[in-house]
Design an enzyme around this catalytic site. Structure first.
Site, mmCIF file in Angstrom:
data_model
loop_
_atom_site.group_PDB
_atom_site.id
_atom_site.type_symbol
_atom_site.label_atom_id
_atom_site.label_comp_id
_atom_site.label_asym_id
_atom_site.label_seq_id
_atom_site.Cartn_x
_atom_site.Cartn_y
_atom_site.Cartn_z
ATOM 1 N N ALA A 144 0.836 -1.202 0.000
ATOM 2 C CA ALA A 144 0.000 0.000 0.000
ATOM 3 C C ALA A 144 0.871 1.254 0.000
ATOM 4 C CB ALA A 144 -0.932 0.000 1.210
ATOM 5 N N TYR A 145 1.856 1.285 0.874
ATOM 6 C CA TYR A 145 2.736 2.452 0.949
ATOM 7 C C TYR A 145 3.526 2.629 -0.353
ATOM 8 C CZ TYR A 145 6.482 5.552 2.503
ATOM 9 O OH TYR A 145 7.382 6.593 2.617
ATOM 10 N N SER A 146 4.130 1.560 -0.832
ATOM 11 C CA SER A 146 4.970 1.659 -2.030
ATOM 12 C C SER A 146 4.167 2.137 -3.228
ATOM 13 C CB SER A 146 5.597 0.292 -2.342
ATOM 14 O OG SER A 146 6.420 -0.152 -1.284
ATOM 15 N N SER A 148 1.247 3.695 -3.227
ATOM 16 C CA SER A 148 0.697 5.045 -3.046
ATOM 17 C C SER A 148 1.746 6.105 -3.343
ATOM 18 C CB SER A 148 0.144 5.223 -1.621
ATOM 19 O OG SER A 148 1.185 5.300 -0.661
#
Length: 238
Positions: A144-146, A148
């Site tokens: 999710a972080y990567s 986003s």
């Protein structure tokens, strides 16, 4: 023969006002302090205590109200964001996924959308978004972080091209792991992996990222827009 004409360099007669989101701590606070050292009038915004304004970057009405009340802003440093869960994608809850995107991607969109008209009207502006080395490499356990942060890069490149002839420059900074309060809740194994992948063998410091941010916010930059500037201790390979 047609004679080419050099483009007119746009400058502001007085220091612009900067809006720094995520400005209560970490990279945002360091960027705000560095800009103030350059004589820039800075408004910090954050949900956490210690900022000039309390702001939920995912609330379009709150974002618009802040820009209307404290703007126009000649500089936006959008540093607000979250890391989110460190879990395999197959175990990631949809609500967790959406929260990361809501803050990291929707927040970037809303802040940029709110400040761009005033910058274009002034003929000068600087927008710095906060990406990550994870956007380029994809950290395992951080889908999710990567992804986003990869979306933030795509948005930055698109907006930089849209505004390329307006005097408004839009660039992203992509740090490797930095010792900030945001990372205090990150899985230590994830941070250790990032440190091990960094040729300098350490995490970055907020003040180091702030130096790059301050340069990108200045009139010293004139021919870079839609670009991604790494601050990764040698980790970035492209």
């Amino acid at each position: 023969m047609t004679q080419s004409t050099a483009p007119t360099r746009r400058t502001l007669p007085t220091p612009p006002t900067a809006l720094v989101t995520g400005g209560a701590s970490g990279i945002g606070a360091a960027a705000a302090a560095r800009l103030r050292a350059d004589g820039v009038d800075v408004v910090t915004a954050d949900l956490a205590a210690g900022a000039d304004e309390k702001l939920d970057v995912t609330d379009p009405d709150a974002v618009a109200a802040l820009v209307a009340a404290r703007g126009p802003f000649g500089i936006l440093v959008h540093s607000a964001g979250i890391v989110g869960p460190a879990e395999p994608l197959s175990e990631l809850d949809l609500d967790e996924w959406r929260e990361v995107y809501r803050i990291n991607v929707d927040g970037t969109f809303l802040l940029c959308r709110a400040v761009v008209p005033g910058m274009v009207a002034a003929g000068w502006g600087r927008i710095v978004t906060m990406a990550s080395i994870a956007a380029k490499e994809g950290n395992p356990g951080q889908s999710a972080y990567s992804s986003s942060k990869a979306a933030v890069i795509g948005l930055t490149k698109s907006l930089g091209k849209e505004l390329a002839t307006t005097g408004v420059l839009v660039n992203a900074v992509a740090p490797a792991a930095v010792a900030t309060p945001m990372n205090a809740r990150t899985d230590p194994a994830v941070l250790a992996r990032s440190r091990d992948l960094t040729p300098m063998g350490r995490m970055g410091r907020s003040e180091e990222i702030a130096e790059l941010v301050a340069w990108l916010c200045s009139d010293r930059v004139g021919f870079s827009t839609g670009a991604v500037f790494d601050a990764s201790g040698g980790r970035a390979s492209y």
